[in-house]
Design a protein around this motif. Sequence first.
Motif, PDB file in Angstrom:
ATOM      1  N   LEU A   2       0.460  -1.224   0.102  1.00  5.77           N
ATOM      2  CA  LEU A   2      -0.319   0.668   0.031  1.00  5.77           C
ATOM      3  C   LEU A   2       0.872   0.749   0.082  1.00  5.77           C
ATOM      4  N   TYR A   3       1.950   1.566   0.843  1.00  3.67           N
ATOM      5  CA  TYR A   3       2.409   2.266   1.101  1.00  3.67           C
ATOM      6  C   TYR A   3       3.244   2.863  -0.744  1.00  3.67           C
ATOM      7  N   ARG A   4       3.737   1.699  -0.958  1.00  2.00           N
ATOM      8  CA  ARG A   4       4.798   1.545  -2.322  1.00  2.00           C
ATOM      9  C   ARG A   4       3.763   2.304  -3.300  1.00  2.00           C
ATOM     10  N   SER A   5       2.686   1.521  -3.407  1.00  2.00           N
ATOM     11  CA  SER A   5       1.549   2.172  -4.198  1.00  2.00           C
ATOM     12  C   SER A   5       1.531   3.467  -3.860  1.00  2.00           C
ATOM     13  N   LEU A   6       0.803   4.420  -3.261  1.00  4.47           N
ATOM     14  CA  LEU A   6       1.094   5.513  -2.276  1.00  4.47           C
ATOM     15  C   LEU A   6       2.034   6.211  -3.149  1.00  4.47           C
ATOM     16  N   VAL A   7       3.085   5.771  -2.719  1.00  8.16           N
ATOM     17  CA  VAL A   7       4.233   6.987  -3.549  1.00  8.16           C
ATOM     18  C   VAL A   7       4.808   6.804  -4.709  1.00  8.16           C
ATOM     19  N   GLU A   8       4.059   6.255  -5.427  1.00  7.31           N
ATOM     20  CA  GLU A   8       4.261   5.989  -6.629  1.00  7.31           C
ATOM     21  C   GLU A   8       2.740   6.478  -7.902  1.00  7.31           C
ATOM     22  N   GLY A   9       2.163   6.892  -6.704  1.00  6.03           N
ATOM     23  CA  GLY A   9       0.778   7.910  -7.540  1.00  6.03           C
ATOM     24  C   GLY A   9      -0.183   7.098  -7.768  1.00  6.03           C
ATOM     25  N   ALA A  10      -1.288   5.718  -7.003  1.00  2.13           N
ATOM     26  CA  ALA A  10      -1.408   4.987  -7.439  1.00  2.13           C
ATOM     27  C   ALA A  10      -3.133   5.235  -6.456  1.00  2.13           C
ATOM     28  N   TYR A  11      -3.846   5.767  -7.368  1.00  2.00           N
ATOM     29  CA  TYR A  11      -5.446   6.892  -6.430  1.00  2.00           C
ATOM     30  C   TYR A  11      -6.129   5.983  -5.792  1.00  2.00           C
ATOM     31  N   TYR A  12      -6.590   4.541  -6.661  1.00  2.00           N
ATOM     32  CA  TYR A  12      -7.328   3.867  -6.286  1.00  2.00           C
ATOM     33  C   TYR A  12      -6.896   2.099  -6.190  1.00  2.00           C
ATOM     34  N   PHE A  13      -7.189   1.942  -4.677  1.00  6.09           N
ATOM     35  CA  PHE A  13      -6.626   0.313  -4.154  1.00  6.09           C
ATOM     36  C   PHE A  13      -8.266  -1.008  -4.097  1.00  6.09           C
ATOM     37  N   PHE A  14      -7.732  -2.295  -3.914  1.00 10.89           N
ATOM     38  CA  PHE A  14      -8.850  -3.150  -4.570  1.00 10.89           C
ATOM     39  C   PHE A  14      -7.636  -4.162  -2.962  1.00 10.89           C
ATOM     40  N   PHE A  15      -8.444  -4.339  -2.545  1.00 12.13           N
ATOM     41  CA  PHE A  15      -8.412  -5.066  -1.497  1.00 12.13           C
ATOM     42  C   PHE A  15      -8.866  -6.615  -1.271  1.00 12.13           C
ATOM     43  N   LYS A  16      -8.194  -7.728  -1.778  1.00 10.69           N
ATOM     44  CA  LYS A  16      -8.776  -9.446  -1.821  1.00 10.69           C
ATOM     45  C   LYS A  16      -9.653  -9.548  -1.067  1.00 10.69           C
TER      46      LYS A  16
END
Length: 169
Positions: A2-16
């Motif tokens: 999650l942290y890496r995704s935020l740092v790389e600019g992701a806006y939306y997340f899916f959790f399984k």
Amino acid sequence: KLYRSLVEGAYYFFFKPIDRQVLLALVDRCLRLRRAQQENIGHIKRLSADLAQAALFQKSLLPDGPLINDHWHIEGRLRSCDAVSGDTFAYLPLKDGVAVSLSDVSGHGVRSAMFTGMLIFALRSALRVNPHPSELLGALRRETDFFEPPHFATMVYACSDFCNFPVIF
């Protein structure tokens, strides 16, 4: 992750496991944001086109070219920092002389440019009646009642009429 995704600019997340309602809500949000972005781009394009037209109109208020005769050569250039501005100049031949004005309307941008256009039209109207500085000033004061504090205009006006009076400021 999650942290890496935020740092790389992701806006939306899916959790399984993926929740169908969350997926639909995210897709709907993406589509609404995309439409808003397209509307904003269109709005900016329209504003840019309007500003370009305003700049052309303001340029049309300037003298077409130099004023040259046996006694003088008067020429001017206006280079605004913005697309439009509150600065302008005019020079007009008189029966036996010439009138010259330089003016600056307070502020910047479209509002100042609009007031400048109105000031130029008032000046041209007043010049047709009487180019003498004291008469012209009175006419301009009557015709420029659209200026309200904190807005104002500064103008330098000079004219020469070789038959009736010397250059007057």
